[in-house]
Design an enzyme around this catalytic site. Structure first.
Site, PDB file in Angstrom:
ATOM      1  N   ASN A 136       0.735  -0.777  -0.501  1.00  0.00           N
ATOM      2  CA  ASN A 136       0.045   0.069   0.029  1.00  0.00           C
ATOM      3  C   ASN A 136       1.529   1.238  -0.302  1.00  0.00           C
ATOM      4  O   ASN A 136       0.035   2.854   0.217  1.00  0.00           O
ATOM      5  CB  ASN A 136      -1.364   0.093   0.942  1.00  0.00           C
ATOM      6  CG  ASN A 136      -0.024   0.072   2.436  1.00  0.00           C
ATOM      7  OD1 ASN A 136       1.409   0.400   2.606  1.00  0.00           O
ATOM      8  ND2 ASN A 136      -1.019   0.382   3.974  1.00  0.00           N
ATOM      9  N   HIS A 138       3.289   2.011   2.220  1.00  0.00           N
ATOM     10  CA  HIS A 138       3.843   2.285   3.199  1.00  0.00           C
ATOM     11  C   HIS A 138       5.532   2.061   3.178  1.00  0.00           C
ATOM     12  O   HIS A 138       5.675   1.200   2.924  1.00  0.00           O
ATOM     13  CB  HIS A 138       3.019   1.991   4.948  1.00  0.00           C
ATOM     14  CG  HIS A 138       3.180   0.271   5.025  1.00  0.00           C
ATOM     15  ND1 HIS A 138       2.913  -0.049   5.495  1.00  0.00           N
ATOM     16  CD2 HIS A 138       4.550  -0.419   4.368  1.00  0.00           C
ATOM     17  CE1 HIS A 138       3.240  -1.333   5.927  1.00  0.00           C
ATOM     18  NE2 HIS A 138       4.310  -1.547   5.525  1.00  0.00           N
TER      19      HIS A 138
HETATM   20  P1  PGA Z   1       8.104  -6.983   3.543  1.00  0.00           P
HETATM   21  O1  PGA Z   1       7.646  -5.702   3.918  1.00  0.00           O
HETATM   22  O2  PGA Z   1       9.701  -7.320   3.047  1.00  0.00           O
HETATM   23  O3  PGA Z   1       7.503  -8.635   4.453  1.00  0.00           O
HETATM   24  O4  PGA Z   1       6.497  -7.403   2.781  1.00  0.00           O
HETATM   25  C1  PGA Z   1       7.718  -4.540   3.791  1.00  0.00           C
HETATM   26  C2  PGA Z   1       7.237  -3.588   4.604  1.00  0.00           C
HETATM   27  O5  PGA Z   1       5.563  -3.856   4.636  1.00  0.00           O
HETATM   28  O6  PGA Z   1       7.958  -2.127   4.119  1.00  0.00           O
END
Ligand code: PGA
Length: 254
Positions: A136, A138
Site C-alpha cells: 500500500n 507504507h
Molecule cells: P515485506 O514488508 O518486506 O515483508 O514485504 C515490507 C514492508 O511492509 O515495509
C-alpha cells in the site's frame, strides 16, 4: 532517486549488502537504520556471511530499529526485535550498547517516543537507512492517510498491512493493530536511504511510486522523492509494471 533493477531477489540482496558493507568500510562507526519484514532477510544473511568471512567489523557500528509492533513482548518470536536479533544482531560483533531497538519501554515514559528521535540525533544521525515498502506504499508503519506523522509515533496499522503481515505470524491471533514507527522526518534525516522491493506483489505499488509525479500521503513512499540520496533496489518481478511503462531504459545489474 537512483533505481537499480536486479535479475532476482538474490542479486538484490547482494547489491544491498554490498552497499551496507561499503558504508561500514568508509565509516567504521556507521549508524544504520534497520528495516524488518521479508525483503531484507537475505540481505542480513549476506552481512552475516561477510562478517564470518572477516570482511567486516561491526564493533563500532550503531543500529536503530525502524518499527515495532505494539503489544508483543520483546522476546516474542513475532516481534521485530526478535527478528533482528535472530537474523543479524546476535550473529555479528555488534556491541550491546550500540543496539537501539524500539520497545514498549519507550511508551512507559509517555513523552519518550520523541526521545528515540533525539537518541538518533545524539548518535550523529543515521548514515544509511534500509527500507522496505508495503504493497500500500507504507514505509516503516507510516500508513497511507490524510496526514503523516513527522517523528516516532504510535501508528494504527492499515487493514491491508494487518492482512499481509498476519500471514507471517506464528500465532495469527496475536497480530497487533498498532505499532511504534519512526516518522517521515525521522526516516528523512538519514543521509542515505536504500529502499528494497522484491517480488510480483510489489509490482503495482512500485509502478505507482516510481511514476508518481506528486508526493502524496496516500503513497507515503512518494515523500522519498524529496530526499537527495535515495537508491531503490528492485528485482525484475517487482519492477515488471514499472519497466513495462518505462520501456527498457534502465540501469541493470546481474
Ligand atoms: P515485506 O514488508 O518486506 O515483508 O514485504 C515490507 C514492508 O511492509 O515495509
Amino acid at each position: 532517486m537512483d533505481i537499480i533493477v536486479t535479475d532476482d531477489h538474490d542479486a538484490l540482496s547482494n547489491k544491498a549488502s554490498e552497499i551496507i558493507l561499503e558504508c561500514i568500510h568508509q565509516k567504521p562507526g556507521s549508524v544504520l537504520g534497520l528495516a524488518t519484514g521479508r525483503t531484507p532477510v537475505e540481505t542480513y544473511r549476506k552481512l552475516v556471511q561477510a562478517y564470518e568471512a572477516d570482511r567486516v567489523d561491526f564493533s563500532h557500528v550503531k543500529v536503530f530499529h525502524l518499527d515495532e509492533y505494539l503489544g508483543l513482548d520483546k522476546d516474542d518470536s513475532d516481534s521485530y526485535s526478535y527478528y533482528l536479533h535472530e537474523t543479524l544482531l546476535d550473529k555479528v560483533n555488534l556491541r550491546k550498547e550500540n543496539i537501539h531497538l524500539i520497545s514498549e519501554r519507550l511508551l512507559e515514559k509517555r513523552r519518550s517516543l520523541h526521545h528515540y528521535d533525539r537518541l538518533i540525533d545524539r548518535n550523529g544521525g543515521i548514515d544509511l537507512q534500509l527500507l522496505g515498502i508495503g504493497s500500500n506504499g507504507h514505509i516503516g508503519f507510516n500508513e497511507p492517510d490524510t496526514d503523516l506523522y513527522l517523528d516516532t509515533h504510535i501508528a494504527k496499522l492499515a487493514k491491508e498491512t494487518i492482512r499481509t503481515n498476519r500471514t507471517l505470524f506464528n500465532d495469527k491471533s496475536k497480530m497487533p493493530s498498532k505499532a511504534i514507527t519512526m516518522g517521515i522526518r525521522s526516516v528523512f534525516k538519514a543521509r542515505r536511504i536504500i529502499l528494497l522491493a522484491s517480488g510480483p506483489d510489489k509490482s503495482d505499488i512500485m509502478n505507482d511510486f516510481i511514476h508518481s509525479e506528486t508526493i502524496t500521503p496516500s503513497i507515503p513512499a512518494t515523500f522519498l522523492k524529496l530526499h537527495g540520496n535515495v537508491t531503490v533496489i528492485i528485482d525484475k518481478a517487482a519492477a515488471q509494471k514499472y519497466l513495462d511503462k518505462k520501456g527498457n531504459d534502465h540501469d541493470h545489474i546481474n
